[in-house]
Design an enzyme around this catalytic site. Structure first.
Site, PDB file in Angstrom:
ATOM      1  N   LEU A 198      34.378  64.967  66.614  1.00 19.93           N
ATOM      2  CA  LEU A 198      34.966  66.129  65.935  1.00 19.93           C
ATOM      3  C   LEU A 198      33.897  67.137  65.528  1.00 19.93           C
ATOM      4  O   LEU A 198      33.994  68.326  65.853  1.00 19.93           O
ATOM      5  CB  LEU A 198      35.744  65.666  64.691  1.00 19.93           C
ATOM      6  N   THR A 199      32.865  66.703  64.833  1.00 24.70           N
ATOM      7  CA  THR A 199      31.863  67.592  64.246  1.00 24.70           C
ATOM      8  C   THR A 199      31.083  68.363  65.310  1.00 24.70           C
ATOM      9  O   THR A 199      30.721  67.819  66.349  1.00 24.70           O
ATOM     10  CB  THR A 199      30.879  66.800  63.377  1.00 24.70           C
ATOM     11  N   PHE A 240      34.118  58.934  67.822  1.00 22.60           N
ATOM     12  CA  PHE A 240      35.085  59.986  67.504  1.00 22.60           C
ATOM     13  C   PHE A 240      34.337  61.310  67.459  1.00 22.60           C
ATOM     14  O   PHE A 240      33.436  61.492  66.633  1.00 22.60           O
ATOM     15  CB  PHE A 240      35.739  59.692  66.155  1.00 22.60           C
ATOM     16  N   GLY A 266      31.877  71.619  60.458  1.00 24.11           N
ATOM     17  CA  GLY A 266      31.846  70.311  59.828  1.00 24.11           C
ATOM     18  C   GLY A 266      33.184  70.002  59.202  1.00 24.11           C
ATOM     19  O   GLY A 266      34.094  69.475  59.844  1.00 24.11           O
ATOM     20  N   GLU A 290      32.977  61.560  57.275  1.00 19.53           N
ATOM     21  CA  GLU A 290      34.445  61.480  57.177  1.00 19.53           C
ATOM     22  C   GLU A 290      34.986  62.342  56.034  1.00 19.53           C
ATOM     23  O   GLU A 290      35.932  61.969  55.346  1.00 19.53           O
ATOM     24  CB  GLU A 290      34.915  60.029  57.070  1.00 19.53           C
ATOM     25  N   GLY A 291      34.354  63.503  55.868  1.00 14.43           N
ATOM     26  CA  GLY A 291      34.761  64.454  54.843  1.00 14.43           C
ATOM     27  C   GLY A 291      33.874  64.344  53.626  1.00 14.43           C
ATOM     28  O   GLY A 291      33.847  63.298  52.966  1.00 14.43           O
TER      29      GLY A 291
END
Length: 379
Positions: free
Chosen positions: A124-125, A122, A130, A363-364
């Site tokens: 995203l970052t 995945f 971030g 994941e956060g």
């Protein structure tokens, strides 16, 4: 609210525990020390159907529930956290496909992922983005029936090993999070390359690299969901996967606790076992209580996902935040209970402490989880 496990859930947990104890735990130290990607373990998990526990049978899964999925992740992480990363990352890749994908996309991409025939990532970052998804720089421009994607992703788990990538990009750079879209990109696609392997503190058996997209051309059929509405899919995805990270953290904590429990009953000081001292007993009591509280919260969050409750986001964040904080606390205490031996790689708690840290970050971050929880309380 205590979540009572069904007979099927218990059978699933016990099956994963036996596999992890017999095959994963004996290799965990070597995987960490030699930084070996655990392909053999991944193949075994695929054979046991562990990647598709909560995926519909129509798309290659076993049709189980999220509670069963978290039970499996906990048991694998208890033995080898690096191996469990394959489970959590696969879940992170499949979730947006199952949430927003067409029937054809689910058949083509979710099915091999659920069956463990391929791995997924995945994306995203980014180097400058971030927790703030709206500030990503990767963009996609549509020309005819194709999109051209340009940008760089960092800290992407399984990058280079995965065959399927969910890439987050902006299709309207003027709209912030309202201009985000998701794309399915296959390994080997021209314009998709990988950067250096990161040298990490923990989870040494998990590969983390940059993903670089240079005029990466994908068909409009590879748009996942609706253009410019990807942010909603990302948020729903995290609601489904944060309890999985919580389960991973819980497994690490449980493994460290069990190692400590055995050690303090064998190690003697001042003519008696460490377990005879009240201060040690108090530490064990705290560790056990924190672990069980985390487990119940994870099961509650997972059961809310299974029911489709409206407050999933709050409890998913609570589960991830609390369990990962517990993992860091318990593994730190485990090292302390082992004394000087705990600081040595001769004992597993040193590895577990390093592995636990990432669960507070990916994941956060847990700071972001607290923001999400507080917003849900104040609305």
């Amino acid at each position: 609210m205590t979540i009572e496990l069904s007979d099927i859930q218990i059978m699933t947990r016990d099956m994963a525990r036996k596999l992890a104890d017999k095959e994963f735990a004996p290799k965990a130290a070597e995987i960490d020390r030699e930084e070996l990607f655990p392909w053999d373990n991944i193949k075994r998990m695929a054979e046991y159907g562990l990647f598709g526990i909560n995926v519909p049978e129509e798309y290659g899964g076993t049709g189980g529930d999220m509670v069963s999925h978290t039970l499996v992740i906990e048991e694998v992480a208890r033995a080898c956290c690096s191996t469990s990363v394959a489970l959590t990352t696969q879940a992170l890749t499949m979730a947006p496909i199952l949430i927003a994908g067409s029937h054809e996309q689910k058949l083509k991409y979710a099915t091999p992922l659920a069956e463990g025939k391929v791995l997924g990532s995945f994306g995203l970052t980014e180097p400058g983005s971030g927790s703030d998804s709206g500030s990503i720089k990767t963009f996609a421009v549509k020309e005819g029936n194709d999109y051209f994607i340009n940008g760089t992703k960092c800290f992407i788990t399984n990058a280079g090993e995965s065959e399927i990538y969910v890439i987050v990009a902006k299709t309207d750079r003027s709209k912030g999070v309202k201009g985000i879209s998701l794309f399915l990109v296959e390994k080997g696609n021209p314009g998709l390359t990988f950067g250096k392997k990161e040298d990490k503190m923990g989870i040494h058996g998990s590969v983390t690299r940059e993903v670089i997209l240079t005029d990466c051309r994908v068909s409009e059929e590879n748009l996942l969901g609706i253009e410019n509405e990807g942010f909603k899919v990302i948020m729903e995805t995290f609601n489904h996967t944060r309890p999985c990270v919580g389960a991973q953290a819980l497994g690490v904590a449980q493994g460290a606790f069990e190692a400590s429990l055995q050690y303090v009953q064998e190690r003697k000081q001042f003519g008696q076992t460490l377990s005879s001292f009240q201060i040690v007993q108090a530490m064990l009591a705290d560790m056990a209580t924190q672990i069980e509280a985390a487990r119940q919260l994870i099961h509650l969050a997972a059961s809310k996902i299974d029911r489709g409750d409206s407050d999933v986001a709050r409890y998913a964040s609570m589960a991830k935040m609390f369990a990962s904080d517990v993992a860091m606390k318990v593994t730190t205490d485990a090292v302390q209970l082992h004394g000087g031996y705990g600081y040595s790689r001769e004992y597993p708690v040193e590895r577990m402490m390093r592995d636990a840290k990432i669960t507070q970050i990916y994941e956060g971050t847990n700071q972001i989880q607290r923001v999400i929880i507080s917003k849900s309380l104040l609305i």
